[in-house]
Design an enzyme around this catalytic site. Sequence first.
Site, PDB file in Angstrom:
ATOM      1  N   ILE A 101       0.874  -1.183   0.000  1.00  0.00           N
ATOM      2  CA  ILE A 101       0.000   0.000   0.000  1.00  0.00           C
ATOM      3  C   ILE A 101       0.902   1.221   0.000  1.00  0.00           C
ATOM      4  CG2 ILE A 101      -0.250  -0.171   2.524  1.00  0.00           C
ATOM      5  CD1 ILE A 101      -2.942   1.288   2.255  1.00  0.00           C
ATOM      6  N   GLU A 135       2.810  -7.893   6.264  1.00  0.00           N
ATOM      7  CA  GLU A 135       4.120  -7.712   6.897  1.00  0.00           C
ATOM      8  C   GLU A 135       4.527  -6.254   6.775  1.00  0.00           C
ATOM      9  OE1 GLU A 135       4.121 -10.186   4.360  1.00  0.00           O
ATOM     10  OE2 GLU A 135       4.087 -11.981   5.623  1.00  0.00           O
ATOM     11  N   ASN A 140       8.805   1.132  10.314  1.00  0.00           N
ATOM     12  CA  ASN A 140       7.841   1.920   9.534  1.00  0.00           C
ATOM     13  C   ASN A 140       6.675   2.388  10.427  1.00  0.00           C
ATOM     14  OD1 ASN A 140       6.169   3.073   7.653  1.00  0.00           O
ATOM     15  ND2 ASN A 140       6.349   1.404   6.165  1.00  0.00           N
ATOM     16  N   TYR A 147      -2.065   0.724  10.552  1.00  0.00           N
ATOM     17  CA  TYR A 147      -2.617  -0.632  10.723  1.00  0.00           C
ATOM     18  C   TYR A 147      -3.221  -0.825  12.120  1.00  0.00           C
ATOM     19  CZ  TYR A 147       0.184  -1.469   6.514  1.00  0.00           C
ATOM     20  OH  TYR A 147       0.732  -1.401   5.261  1.00  0.00           O
TER      21      TYR A 147
HETATM   22  C1  COA Z   1       1.400   4.270   5.159  1.00  0.00           C
HETATM   23  C2  COA Z   1       0.679   5.153   4.138  1.00  0.00           C
HETATM   24  C3  COA Z   1       0.120   4.272   3.014  1.00  0.00           C
HETATM   25  C4  COA Z   1      -0.490   5.878   4.846  1.00  0.00           C
HETATM   26  O1  COA Z   1      -1.247   6.569   3.865  1.00  0.00           O
HETATM   27  P1  COA Z   1      -2.111   7.870   4.255  1.00  0.00           P
HETATM   28  O2  COA Z   1      -3.022   8.156   3.118  1.00  0.00           O
HETATM   29  O3  COA Z   1      -1.222   8.953   4.686  1.00  0.00           O
HETATM   30  O4  COA Z   1      -2.936   7.322   5.503  1.00  0.00           O
HETATM   31  P2  COA Z   1      -4.202   8.018   6.211  1.00  0.00           P
HETATM   32  O5  COA Z   1      -4.256   9.464   5.877  1.00  0.00           O
HETATM   33  O6  COA Z   1      -5.408   7.203   5.916  1.00  0.00           O
HETATM   34  O7  COA Z   1      -3.794   7.873   7.750  1.00  0.00           O
HETATM   35  C5  COA Z   1      -4.611   7.162   8.659  1.00  0.00           C
HETATM   36  C6  COA Z   1      -3.945   7.140   9.999  1.00  0.00           C
HETATM   37  O8  COA Z   1      -2.684   6.454   9.944  1.00  0.00           O
HETATM   38  C7  COA Z   1      -1.773   7.060  10.873  1.00  0.00           C
HETATM   39  N1  COA Z   1      -0.658   7.678  10.151  1.00  0.00           N
HETATM   40  C8  COA Z   1      -0.518   7.851   8.820  1.00  0.00           C
HETATM   41  N2  COA Z   1       0.659   8.458   8.542  1.00  0.00           N
HETATM   42  C9  COA Z   1       1.263   8.682   9.725  1.00  0.00           C
HETATM   43  C10 COA Z   1       2.495   9.283  10.096  1.00  0.00           C
HETATM   44  N3  COA Z   1       3.362   9.783   9.191  1.00  0.00           N
HETATM   45  N4  COA Z   1       2.808   9.343  11.420  1.00  0.00           N
HETATM   46  C11 COA Z   1       1.965   8.845  12.350  1.00  0.00           C
HETATM   47  N5  COA Z   1       0.760   8.273  12.055  1.00  0.00           N
HETATM   48  C12 COA Z   1       0.430   8.191  10.761  1.00  0.00           C
HETATM   49  C13 COA Z   1      -2.578   8.129  11.600  1.00  0.00           C
HETATM   50  O9  COA Z   1      -3.197   7.518  12.721  1.00  0.00           O
HETATM   51  C14 COA Z   1      -3.623   8.500  10.543  1.00  0.00           C
HETATM   52  O10 COA Z   1      -4.776   9.080  11.070  1.00  0.00           O
HETATM   53  P3  COA Z   1      -4.825  10.695  11.323  1.00  0.00           P
HETATM   54  O11 COA Z   1      -4.311  11.358  10.080  1.00  0.00           O
HETATM   55  O12 COA Z   1      -6.270  10.957  11.585  1.00  0.00           O
HETATM   56  O13 COA Z   1      -3.944  10.950  12.503  1.00  0.00           O
HETATM   57  C15 COA Z   1       1.630   6.245   3.559  1.00  0.00           C
HETATM   58  O14 COA Z   1       2.259   6.895   4.647  1.00  0.00           O
HETATM   59  C16 COA Z   1       2.699   5.712   2.641  1.00  0.00           C
HETATM   60  O15 COA Z   1       2.472   5.576   1.424  1.00  0.00           O
HETATM   61  N6  COA Z   1       3.910   5.376   3.160  1.00  0.00           N
HETATM   62  C17 COA Z   1       5.020   4.889   2.332  1.00  0.00           C
HETATM   63  C18 COA Z   1       4.758   3.488   1.857  1.00  0.00           C
HETATM   64  C19 COA Z   1       4.614   2.532   3.027  1.00  0.00           C
HETATM   65  O16 COA Z   1       5.368   2.568   3.967  1.00  0.00           O
HETATM   66  N7  COA Z   1       3.623   1.609   2.906  1.00  0.00           N
HETATM   67  C20 COA Z   1       3.368   0.607   3.918  1.00  0.00           C
HETATM   68  C21 COA Z   1       4.177  -0.594   3.664  1.00  0.00           C
HETATM   69  S1  COA Z   1       3.881  -1.864   4.874  1.00  0.00           S
END
Ligand code: COA
Length: 182
Positions: A101, A135, A140, A147
């Site tokens: 994701i 996983e 991260n 999650y």
């Molecule tokens: C992980 C990822 C997919 C999250 O996507 P996103 O669209 O930002 O997620 P959301 O906006 O739905 O966030 C939902 C919740 O997740 C948590 N969260 C997301 N990013 C965060 C951060 N940088 N720090 C802390 N909490 C975080 C928070 O609880 C957030 O809720 P809030 O914004 O109301 O506080 C994105 O950060 C990403 O693409 N990361 C790089 C790729 C990666 O690591 N993928 C996962 C591999 S296992």
Amino acid sequence: MHSGIRRRFYMGVCIGQMVIEKIIFKNIISVSIRQAVADDLNALQEVENLSYEHPWTRNMLRSSLDNPKSFNFVAVNQTDQRIAGFILNLLLMDELHILNIAVLPSYRRYGIGTRLLEASMETSIRKGAAKAYLEVRRSNIQALTLYIKHGFRVTGVRREYYSDNKEDALLMTRWLEPKKFI
Ligand SMILES: CC(C)(COP(=O)(O)OP(=O)(O)OC[C@H]1O[C@@H](n2cnc3c(N)ncnc32)[C@H](O)[C@@H]1OP(=O)(O)O)[C@@H](O)C(=O)NCCC(=O)NCCS
């Protein structure tokens, strides 16, 4: 005392501005979720490259898109049709395996990751899944937080799972509850 009042007022203005900015941005970005198709490969690679230090190769992404046991979604910005994020899943028997994701850095924290995750869990339940797992790198924190917020818990550790830096993977699992989505 005088400066105390001024400071409180100043902080109030700052906090107010932060809240308004977030609300305005959430309204401006209109994103829809649809199934990923083969033609999305280039866009997926772009998101992937901007999201990971060690991105999946084009072949890895393509084989996930081609796998009949996979189902995959993309998040599309309705304003310019740009793909802002994706999720790649595998359904094995009654288990949803979330393989990947990612959301473009400039689109993060607007709930796109959440919507991709929810769309995957909801669809997998309709297809008969009872359990979801994934996983994630131990380091991260952003993904771990996402999650945990969505009901996943650490149920195991895969030692030195990632060959690039020998980092451990945390195995995270959750039961799927049909009532929550249907
Ligand atoms: C992980 C990822 C997919 C999250 O996507 P996103 O669209 O930002 O997620 P959301 O906006 O739905 O966030 C939902 C919740 O997740 C948590 N969260 C997301 N990013 C965060 C951060 N940088 N720090 C802390 N909490 C975080 C928070 O609880 C957030 O809720 P809030 O914004 O109301 O506080 C994105 O950060 C990403 O693409 N990361 C790089 C790729 C990666 O690591 N993928 C996962 C591999 S296992």
